[in-house]
Design an enzyme around this catalytic site. Sequence first.
Site, PDB file in Angstrom:
ATOM      1  N   HIS A 199       0.840  -1.195   0.000  1.00 20.20           N
ATOM      2  CA  HIS A 199       0.000   0.000   0.000  1.00 20.20           C
ATOM      3  C   HIS A 199       0.873   1.242   0.000  1.00 20.20           C
ATOM      4  O   HIS A 199       1.803   1.372   0.795  1.00 20.20           O
ATOM      5  CB  HIS A 199      -0.923   0.029   1.216  1.00 20.20           C
ATOM      6  CG  HIS A 199      -1.761   1.272   1.287  1.00 20.20           C
ATOM      7  ND1 HIS A 199      -2.752   1.547   0.371  1.00 20.20           N
ATOM      8  CD2 HIS A 199      -1.731   2.335   2.140  1.00 20.20           C
ATOM      9  CE1 HIS A 199      -3.312   2.710   0.654  1.00 20.20           C
ATOM     10  NE2 HIS A 199      -2.699   3.212   1.716  1.00 20.20           N
ATOM     11  N   SER A 200       0.587   2.173  -0.907  1.00 19.55           N
ATOM     12  CA  SER A 200       1.277   3.449  -0.999  1.00 19.55           C
ATOM     13  C   SER A 200       2.785   3.210  -1.199  1.00 19.55           C
ATOM     14  O   SER A 200       3.171   2.558  -2.165  1.00 19.55           O
ATOM     15  CB  SER A 200       0.976   4.290   0.246  1.00 19.55           C
ATOM     16  OG  SER A 200       1.282   5.645   0.035  1.00 19.55           O
ATOM     17  N   LEU A 201       3.649   3.678  -0.300  1.00 19.74           N
ATOM     18  CA  LEU A 201       5.078   3.389  -0.419  1.00 19.74           C
ATOM     19  C   LEU A 201       5.317   1.882  -0.511  1.00 19.74           C
ATOM     20  O   LEU A 201       6.168   1.414  -1.275  1.00 19.74           O
ATOM     21  CB  LEU A 201       5.836   3.951   0.777  1.00 19.74           C
ATOM     22  CG  LEU A 201       7.303   3.507   0.917  1.00 19.74           C
ATOM     23  CD1 LEU A 201       8.147   4.063  -0.222  1.00 19.74           C
ATOM     24  CD2 LEU A 201       7.876   3.906   2.263  1.00 19.74           C
TER      25      LEU A 201
ATOM     26  N   THR B  41       3.744  -0.302  -1.968  1.00 21.82           N
ATOM     27  CA  THR B  41       3.546  -0.804  -3.327  1.00 21.82           C
ATOM     28  C   THR B  41       4.865  -0.843  -4.096  1.00 21.82           C
ATOM     29  O   THR B  41       5.137  -1.798  -4.828  1.00 21.82           O
ATOM     30  CB  THR B  41       2.523   0.073  -4.062  1.00 21.82           C
ATOM     31  OG1 THR B  41       1.233  -0.165  -3.507  1.00 21.82           O
ATOM     32  CG2 THR B  41       2.464  -0.243  -5.542  1.00 21.82           C
TER      33      THR B  41
ATOM     34  N   SER C 214      -1.688  -0.986  -4.185  1.00 28.73           N
ATOM     35  CA  SER C 214      -2.762  -0.219  -3.555  1.00 28.73           C
ATOM     36  C   SER C 214      -2.334   1.215  -3.303  1.00 28.73           C
ATOM     37  O   SER C 214      -1.261   1.470  -2.750  1.00 28.73           O
ATOM     38  CB  SER C 214      -3.147  -0.894  -2.221  1.00 28.73           C
ATOM     39  OG  SER C 214      -4.007  -0.082  -1.464  1.00 28.73           O
TER      40      SER C 214
END
Length: 271
Positions: free
Chosen positions: A112-114, A116, A139
């Site tokens: 998720h975010s970083l 990813t 994500s």
Amino acid sequence: MTRNGRTAATAATGMDGAGYQVSAAPSWFSGSRARTSCELQVFCFAHAGGGGATYWPWRRALAPAFEVCPVVLPGRESRSREPAFSRLEQFLEPLCEALVERIDRPFALFGHSLGTLLAYEAARRLTARALPPLALVVSGRRGPWIDSTRRRFSGLADADFLAAVTKLGGMPPEILGSSELLAALLPTLRADFEISENYHPQPGPALSCPIIAYTGADDPEVNRIELMGWEEETSGEFSVRVFSGSHFYLRGGRPDVLSALRADLRRLLPG
């Protein structure tokens, strides 16, 4: 040579292949091993400043079929005494070594975010070692070749940096209310944003595994066009799911998110 191709001297000194100093025996994963009857391992990478606790609610919800393995990077939780790195290449190789040691059945990567970016780069390195994931789930992050138009946070003064990060909605109230906790978290959080803001895709093969992209409908950090950039990163299947919520739509153990993840991964299992 050791099992994973590192020399005994490298393993003893704690230096990775690029010459970076790493912990001699870091614990890259949060929580104990799950029962051996699980069908799939799911390695989960958190947002900037996040750790394994982000995915603790998922462990029980997805058991016993899935073993959720939250990844813990230096500078947080059980590794809080280690310095947080500000460049992905500083820890990507030892991270992948730890993944190789842990993988013992079909596996997927979720970020998720970083996180990813970490999951994506790990997927490429593992694929190069003939150990491809069953799927990569990305994500809350634009495709890796799409430049950000967002303001850079990592170089801001402390007060401005914390204000900008807080506006994203990812800071728990217990941290926001404690100057001591904020001061302890600040170096790791700033280092994570440096990784994110200075990221360029590493050399490596294209993916052939399915990529599944998740996002919150009201996420200010990624729009639909940017999310679709992930379709270019695999020769395999690509799909998108949009959930209600903003950037941190997945916080906690939301049943709809976990139900979707369970369905997306289960249909890819062999047999």
